[in-house]
Design an enzyme around this catalytic site. Structure first.
Site, short mmCIF file in Angstrom:
data_model
loop_
_atom_site.label_atom_id
_atom_site.label_comp_id
_atom_site.label_asym_id
_atom_site.label_seq_id
_atom_site.Cartn_x
_atom_site.Cartn_y
_atom_site.Cartn_z
N HIS A 170 35.05 48.98 40.08
CA HIS A 170 35.01 50.41 40.40
C HIS A 170 34.94 51.29 39.15
O HIS A 170 35.65 51.04 38.17
CB HIS A 170 36.25 50.81 41.20
N THR A 199 42.77 7.67 33.33
CA THR A 199 42.10 8.95 33.07
C THR A 199 41.61 8.98 31.62
O THR A 199 40.60 9.59 31.31
CB THR A 199 43.02 10.16 33.34
N LYS A 229 40.32 12.85 34.31
CA LYS A 229 40.64 13.73 33.16
C LYS A 229 39.90 15.05 33.35
O LYS A 229 38.68 15.07 33.54
CB LYS A 229 40.24 13.06 31.85
N ASN A 275 34.05 44.25 43.09
CA ASN A 275 33.45 45.58 42.91
C ASN A 275 34.17 46.24 41.74
O ASN A 275 35.33 46.64 41.86
CB ASN A 275 33.63 46.38 44.20
N GLN A 284 27.99 44.70 49.79
CA GLN A 284 27.67 43.64 50.76
C GLN A 284 26.16 43.52 50.94
O GLN A 284 25.60 42.42 50.98
CB GLN A 284 28.32 43.96 52.12
N PHE A 321 27.71 54.89 48.96
CA PHE A 321 28.63 54.27 49.90
C PHE A 321 29.20 55.35 50.80
O PHE A 321 29.97 56.20 50.36
CB PHE A 321 29.76 53.51 49.17
O1 LIG Z 1 30.17 48.53 48.39
C1 LIG Z 1 31.29 48.75 48.88
N1 LIG Z 1 31.70 48.04 49.95
C2 LIG Z 1 32.93 48.23 50.53
O2 LIG Z 1 33.28 47.55 51.52
C3 LIG Z 1 33.76 49.22 49.97
N2 LIG Z 1 35.01 49.66 50.27
C4 LIG Z 1 35.32 50.63 49.36
O3 LIG Z 1 36.41 51.25 49.33
N3 LIG Z 1 34.28 50.83 48.50
C5 LIG Z 1 33.30 49.95 48.85
N4 LIG Z 1 32.06 49.71 48.33
#
Ligand SMILES: O=c1[nH]c(=O)c2[nH]c(=O)[nH]c2[nH]1
Length: 307
Positions: free
Chosen positions: A259, A57, A12, A257, A231, A166
């Site tokens: 944005h 279940t 379940k 991410n 990363q 970045f």
């Molecule tokens: O921290 C980031 N890693 C990425 O691999 C990536 N690629 C991207 O377009 N912006 C970012 N920012």
């Protein structure tokens, strides 16, 4: 065409159980979503429809509720271990149990000026507001001998409003992204960490303390890392946990991410000095990786986001 049965499991899913513990008029809440998946000697039910090995279940659901009453819920991990052990050791055809639990946290509502008999020093003893932050998760797997406990969290949203850059990335004819030397870094953390604990002979970790510490180290690493990419931040978050918590051997992250794009205010004759952003919800970069203690084998599945 001959066919054979492959991997199978049943149970379940998503048993929502709320356990109130009454300590006088001070109450405590545990609010869980428990999913049971059992496997073992289940060929016959699939091939011929014989239910002789099938614990319904419905029974697995009842067991979740009965255990909540009989044993209480100390931590999600402890509760899951209890359930997994029960199914594997009480039913011969069941060889493996996987218990997944999400835990929703509640906190006490603070009082205004204590005038009700239900009101304590500065908080109501029986009134709660659900915490809007992350969901705690755990997955317990038991095969009668070995345990695997993978705990973590999801939907923990964090942001650094500076200390993120970045640049220096590959550029081809489709690249339009402008290099950023001061950007917002925001993500919604999904993290799963695996405990080294795997047999009843070893001392069990303190699950609640470990969760609180792992979460703390992860947040501190996020805040304290001057980021050149998400990363890099991910790796710092993972290695901070592995280095500070000896009971945790492996951690996997899935980090969208989130944005934040600077809005072009020039058409209005305004200068945007890193102040006004458009928070996009999609598409998003999705950064995923495992961080391991050196020498251990990875065991957390790559596709663990819906754990
Ligand atoms: O921290 C980031 N890693 C990425 O691999 C990536 N690629 C991207 O377009 N912006 C970012 N920012």
């Amino acid at each position: 065409m001959p066919t054979i049965l492959g991997q199978n499991q049943y149970g379940k899913a998503e048993n929502r159980v709320v356990r109130i513990t009454r300590d006088g008029d001070t109450h405590h809440i545990k609010d869980l979503n428990v999913s049971v998946a059992l496997s073992g000697d289940m060929d016959d039910v699939h091939y011929s429809g014989s239910n002789a090995h099938v614990l319904p279940t419905d029974t697995t659901k009842n067991t979740v509720y009965a255990f909540a009453k009989e044993y209480g819920i100390d931590s999600a991990e402890q509760f899951g271990i209890h359930l997994a052990r029960h199914f594997v050791t009480s039913q011969e055809p069941i060889h493996r149990a996987r218990i997944r639990i999400e835990e929703y946290a509640w906190e006490r509502i603070e009082t205004s000026d204590g005038n009700s008999k239900f009101i304590g020093a500065d908080e109501v003893k029986h009134s709660f507001v659900r915490k809007g932050q992350e969901t705690r998760t755990t997955q317990i797997t038991f095969d009668g001998e070995r345990w695997q406990v993978v705990s973590g969290l999801k939907d923990l949203v964090v942001m650094n409003s500076t200390n993120s850059e970045f640049w220096g990335y590959v550029k081809d004819k489709y690249t339009t992204l402008q290099e950023a030397y001061d950007r917002i870094l925001a993500t919604q953390v999904a993290a799963q960490w695996r405990y080294g604990w795997s047999s009843d002979e070893e001392r069990m970790p303190n699950w609640d303390k470990s969760y609180a510490q792992a979460r703390k180290h992860m947040l501190q690493a996020f805040a304290e890392t001057y980021s050149l990419s998400l990363q890099q931040t991910l790796y710092q978050m993972g290695s901070r946990i592995i280095n500070s918590r000896s009971e945790i051997d492996e951690i996997r992250f899935s980090l969208p991410n989130k944005h934040h794009f600077l809005v072009d205010l020039e058409p209005f004759g305004l200068k945007n000095d890193n102040e006004v952003y458009f928070a996009a919800d999609r598409p998003y970069g999705l950064i995923e990786a495992t961080v391991l203690r050196d020498g251990v084998e990875p065991q957390i599945p790559v596709d663990m986001t819906n754990l």
